[in-house]
Motif scaffolding. Structure first.
Motif, PDB file in Angstrom:
ATOM      1  N   GLU A 192      35.594 -23.105  31.519  1.00 47.06           N
ATOM      2  CA  GLU A 192      35.120 -24.487  31.593  1.00 47.06           C
ATOM      3  C   GLU A 192      33.737 -24.604  30.953  1.00 47.06           C
ATOM      4  OE1 GLU A 192      36.534 -27.150  32.562  1.00 47.06           O
ATOM      5  OE2 GLU A 192      38.228 -26.600  33.846  1.00 47.06           O
ATOM      6  N   THR A 193      32.888 -23.633  31.205  1.00 45.02           N
ATOM      7  CA  THR A 193      31.547 -23.645  30.622  1.00 45.02           C
ATOM      8  C   THR A 193      31.626 -23.511  29.106  1.00 45.02           C
ATOM      9  OG1 THR A 193      30.625 -22.666  32.624  1.00 45.02           O
ATOM     10  CG2 THR A 193      29.308 -22.498  30.607  1.00 45.02           C
ATOM     11  N   ALA A 194      32.478 -22.572  28.655  1.00 48.01           N
ATOM     12  CA  ALA A 194      32.638 -22.385  27.209  1.00 48.01           C
ATOM     13  C   ALA A 194      33.190 -23.640  26.551  1.00 48.01           C
ATOM     14  CB  ALA A 194      33.551 -21.192  26.948  1.00 48.01           C
ATOM     15  N   LEU A 195      34.154 -24.296  27.221  1.00 47.59           N
ATOM     16  CA  LEU A 195      34.719 -25.530  26.662  1.00 47.59           C
ATOM     17  C   LEU A 195      33.668 -26.618  26.529  1.00 47.59           C
ATOM     18  CD1 LEU A 195      38.213 -25.752  28.419  1.00 47.59           C
ATOM     19  CD2 LEU A 195      37.786 -25.771  25.951  1.00 47.59           C
ATOM     20  N   GLU A 201      29.147 -28.859  20.753  1.00 46.60           N
ATOM     21  CA  GLU A 201      28.884 -28.460  19.357  1.00 46.60           C
ATOM     22  C   GLU A 201      29.728 -29.283  18.400  1.00 46.60           C
ATOM     23  OE1 GLU A 201      28.807 -24.377  16.654  1.00 46.60           O
ATOM     24  OE2 GLU A 201      29.294 -24.276  18.801  1.00 46.60           O
ATOM     25  N   ILE A 202      31.006 -29.561  18.802  1.00 51.08           N
ATOM     26  CA  ILE A 202      31.875 -30.388  17.958  1.00 51.08           C
ATOM     27  C   ILE A 202      31.283 -31.784  17.808  1.00 51.08           C
ATOM     28  CG2 ILE A 202      34.116 -31.569  17.931  1.00 51.08           C
ATOM     29  CD1 ILE A 202      35.335 -28.996  19.064  1.00 51.08           C
ATOM     30  N   GLU A 433      34.361 -25.192   9.515  1.00 46.53           N
ATOM     31  CA  GLU A 433      33.669 -24.790  10.760  1.00 46.53           C
ATOM     32  C   GLU A 433      34.053 -25.698  11.922  1.00 46.53           C
ATOM     33  OE1 GLU A 433      29.521 -24.481  10.364  1.00 46.53           O
ATOM     34  OE2 GLU A 433      29.597 -23.090   8.661  1.00 46.53           O
ATOM     35  N   LEU A 434      34.188 -26.990  11.590  1.00 47.00           N
ATOM     36  CA  LEU A 434      34.579 -27.937  12.639  1.00 47.00           C
ATOM     37  C   LEU A 434      35.997 -27.647  13.113  1.00 47.00           C
ATOM     38  CD1 LEU A 434      33.502 -30.336  14.197  1.00 47.00           C
ATOM     39  CD2 LEU A 434      34.444 -31.854  12.427  1.00 47.00           C
ATOM     40  N   LEU A 435      36.881 -27.337  12.132  1.00 40.98           N
ATOM     41  CA  LEU A 435      38.261 -27.008  12.485  1.00 40.98           C
ATOM     42  C   LEU A 435      38.316 -25.736  13.319  1.00 40.98           C
ATOM     43  CD1 LEU A 435      40.147 -27.774   9.137  1.00 40.98           C
ATOM     44  CD2 LEU A 435      40.327 -29.005  11.303  1.00 40.98           C
ATOM     45  N   GLU A 436      37.469 -24.789  12.954  1.00 39.72           N
ATOM     46  CA  GLU A 436      37.432 -23.543  13.706  1.00 39.72           C
ATOM     47  C   GLU A 436      37.009 -23.797  15.155  1.00 39.72           C
ATOM     48  OE1 GLU A 436      35.377 -19.112  13.528  1.00 39.72           O
ATOM     49  OE2 GLU A 436      35.063 -20.540  11.897  1.00 39.72           O
ATOM     50  N   LEU A 437      36.031 -24.707  15.300  1.00 44.22           N
ATOM     51  CA  LEU A 437      35.603 -25.059  16.646  1.00 44.22           C
ATOM     52  C   LEU A 437      36.741 -25.722  17.430  1.00 44.22           C
ATOM     53  CD1 LEU A 437      32.002 -26.435  15.999  1.00 44.22           C
ATOM     54  CD2 LEU A 437      32.609 -24.372  17.266  1.00 44.22           C
ATOM     55  N   HIS A 438      37.461 -26.621  16.766  1.00 43.83           N
ATOM     56  CA  HIS A 438      38.612 -27.256  17.425  1.00 43.83           C
ATOM     57  C   HIS A 438      39.662 -26.215  17.797  1.00 43.83           C
ATOM     58  CE1 HIS A 438      37.776 -31.555  17.391  1.00 43.83           C
ATOM     59  NE2 HIS A 438      37.247 -31.434  16.150  1.00 43.83           N
ATOM     60  N   GLY A 439      39.861 -25.224  16.902  1.00 40.11           N
ATOM     61  CA  GLY A 439      40.824 -24.161  17.213  1.00 40.11           C
ATOM     62  C   GLY A 439      40.385 -23.351  18.420  1.00 40.11           C
ATOM     63  N   GLU A 440      39.072 -23.078  18.485  1.00 40.83           N
ATOM     64  CA  GLU A 440      38.565 -22.327  19.645  1.00 40.83           C
ATOM     65  C   GLU A 440      38.742 -23.121  20.944  1.00 40.83           C
ATOM     66  OE1 GLU A 440      34.565 -21.392  18.763  1.00 40.83           O
ATOM     67  OE2 GLU A 440      35.056 -19.914  17.201  1.00 40.83           O
TER      68      GLU A 440
END
Length: 645
Positions: A192-195, A201-202, A433-440
């Motif tokens: 939850e914290t990571a999300l 960041e997104i 980078e934004l897509l990578e963040l969405h993937g994460e």
């Protein structure tokens, strides 16, 4: 019939009994009045002593006696001050058959084995033929039923032991399960914290770049899915809370103070209505009788108001006022004043009884009305709880439907997000980078979902185990109860066996001392124990200890006993059963026949011993023994039987 009674008879709470025997054995008509204590029936051989005693034993509850050979029907009657018991017989193809009966006892086994101690008594016969004494002494006890119950109790105890062992294993697992649940919660919190960090960041990245419809849609759908996920969790919590509430309602419904009574309000109302009707009848009777009493009291108390036509001019009446006569105003006949006064007292007593009955009914009505109010309160409470139960069940069902819809909605959003994620992967590299963040974020949400599923299953398992463990006290209590009942059943037969052995051994020694058999030192029974789970495998072994001329004791066999010794031992074995099975509470009688092999002194010793333990002892003796015993016991001759037979 000749009766010779001793000067003093012992006092007893029991009463005289009147026995009549008609067309039984060789008796056409015989009768006897039986007082508490010992009664002797005196007569020569073939004088119908046995016939009379068999008739008496039959009406007490023993075997059916034979009918007189030249008669089609027979009857035995036993009358007390309050009751009458009878046995009616008919001759069916040469065999006596009971056509109607109201016996003193319906325990035929007790009477036949332990109370009717005639020559055909099974225990006496058993001693003569060296048969199975154990089976006869234990016959009143249903050993097969006890053994079957022992098996059932053992099976139930084994099941409870296994269930408790399972609970112990479950309790051992609980710490591990709780630790795992704590770890999952901590892992979920980290995700939850990571999300939150990734989403922030997104948001920052998207604020720095031009808007993108695919990414915006992806963000929106993820937001919707998060909202749906929260709503799913809310529904789950609500359902768990409602299930707890439903369980509490059901427990309250099943509590003794709320549970439905076997007696309903309608039944109580019907009884109250019947009592009110009885009360009205009593009131009518009292109202009808009261004026009669008042009028007659007035006439008797105040002679001046008696009309002239109701007075008598007898001179005697002037001398004795109580004998004055009055013409009855109801029938016109002449009666004495004292007779009218007596009748008035009778009517007054009737009125008093009716008033007492009315008061009793009034008290009963009050009690029933209170019971009715309690039943109505219980009924209303049951109805309220039933309505509450239906309401909670309906809400649970509605929320489960909503939960199912939300799960479907979440599944649809998962599909949409997966599709948008695929579209987003085709965008320009500047958005990599934004897509990578969405993937994460997608990976973290998937991992969170997996954790939540595992945690949900784990929490459900923990909740079920804790609920089961709450019932362990009840299971342990039930197991203890079953174990106690099992122990009692196992000990029940053993206790009876030991009591029989002890009682016989003690009483036999006392009888031997009284009867003074010179070379018989001791007669005793040994209990040969069987399997604790199969009591019927136990046996009784009879031992005879004699003394030689030199005084040395040695063990002898039953075969060496004289007929007299065997008969005495048989009587005492039967009497031991009489004591241990508490036959006196059911049949306070011992009927003894065929003791011709004993002399008068030994008969006296035996009868005195029996008399100490029961209320009525009836024994048949020969005239020579009767003459020696008639000063000790009431003696009845059978001469009248012979005269009428």
């Amino acid at each position: 019939m000749f009766v010779n009674s001793p000067e003093s008879e012992p006092e007893s709470e029991f009463e005289e009994l009147h026995i009549t025997v008609q067309n039984v054995g060789g008796i056409t008509d015989g009768e006897l009045t039986l007082s508490p204590g010992v009664t002797l029936l005196s007569g020569e051989n073939a004088s119908n002593k046995s016939s009379f005693l068999r008739g008496l034993a039959a009406v007490l509850g023993g075997p059916t006696p034979p009918i007189k050979s030249d008669a089609d029907r027979g009857r035995v009657t036993l009358r007390t001050d309050e009751n009458e018991y009878f046995l009616e017989l008919s001759n069916e193809n040469g065999d006596p058959t009971v056509t109607d009966a109201e016996r003193f006892s319906d325990r035929t086994d007790l009477c036949e084995l332990f109370a009717a101690l005639g020559e055909t008594n099974p225990i006496r016969q058993c001693l003569l033929t060296d048969g199975d004494v154990y089976e006869l002494l234990m016959r009143p006890v249903d050993t097969a039923e006890i053994e079957a119950e022992i098996e059932q109790l053992k099976a139930r105890k084994d099941r409870l032991d296994e269930r408790l062992a399972e609970l112990d294993r479950s309790e051992d697992r609980l710490p591990t399960l709780r630790t795992r649940a704590t770890t999952l919660r901590e892992d979920r919190e980290e995700i939850e914290t990571a999300l939150r960090e990734k989403r922030e960041e997104i948001d920052e990245r998207e604020a720095e770049t031009d808007g993108n419809d695919v990414l915006d849609d992806l963000k929106e759908k993820r937001s919707e899915r998060e909202s749906v996920r929260n709503r799913i969790e809310t529904q789950r919590e609500a359902i768990r809370s409602l299930e707890d509430e439903l369980e509490a309602v059901r427990e309250q419904r099943d509590e003794p103070g709320t549970a439905e009574s076997a007696r309903d309000v309608d039944a109580v109302e019907s009884e109250i209505e019947g009592l009110h009707h009885q009360k009205q009848q009593l009131t009518s009777t009292i109202n009808a009788l009261s004026p009669i009493v008042e009028m007659n009291d007035q006439l008797l108390d105040d002679e001046r108001e008696i009309p002239e036509e109701m007075k008598s001019d007898e001179i005697v009446a002037e001398l004795d006022p109580s004998s004055r006569t009055i013409s009855c105003w109801t029938c016109g006949s002449t009666v004495e004043r004292e007779e009218i006064a007596e009748q008035v007292r009778v009517v007054q007593e009737i009125i008093g009884e009716k008033r007492q009955q009315r008061e009793t009914i009034t008290e009963r009505v009050r009690s029933l009305e209170e019971e009715k109010r309690q039943l109505e309160r219980r009924r209303d409470e049951r109805e309220r709880l039933a309505e509450k139960e239906r309401s909670v069940e309906a809400e649970i069902e509605q929320r489960e439907e909503t939960l199912s819809e939300l799960r479907d909605e979440k599944a649809a959003l998962d599909d949409e997000i997966e599709s948008l994620q695929a579209d987003a992967e085709t965008l320009d590299e500047r958005d990599d980078e934004l897509l990578e963040l969405h993937g994460e974020v997608s990976d973290l949400e998937y991992e969170r979902g997996q954790l939540e599923n595992e945690l949900t299953e784990l929490e459900r398992e923990i909740e079920e185990l804790e609920a089961e463990l709450k019932n362990r006290d009840d299971l342990e209590a039930e197991r203890e109860s079953v174990a106690t009942r099992l122990r009692e059943q196992r000990e029940r037969i053993e206790t009876l066996e030991r009591d029989l052995v002890t009682t016989f051994n003690e009483s036999m020694q006392q009888v031997l001392d009284v009867l003074d058999y010179e070379n018989v030192e001791r007669v005793w029974i040994e209990r040969l124990a069987g399997d604790s789970d199969a009591p019927s495998s136990t046996d009784f072994e009879l031992h005879i200890v004699r003394s030689s001329e030199s005084g040395a004791a040695y063990e002898d066999t039953v075969d060496s006993l004289s007929k007299s010794e065997r008969e005495v031992i048989g009587l005492d074995v039967a009497f031991a059963g009489y004591l241990v099975h508490d036959v006196a509470s059911e049949l306070p009688f011992i009927v003894i026949d065929a003791v011709e092999m004993l002399d008068a002194d030994r008969i006296r010793g035996l009868l005195n011993y029996f008399e100490d333990h029961t209320e009525y002892v009836v024994a048949a003796v020969l005239p020579e023994e009767a003459r020696e015993l008639e000063e000790t016991y009431p003696t009845v001759s059978t001469a009248s039987f012979a005269a009428r037979s």
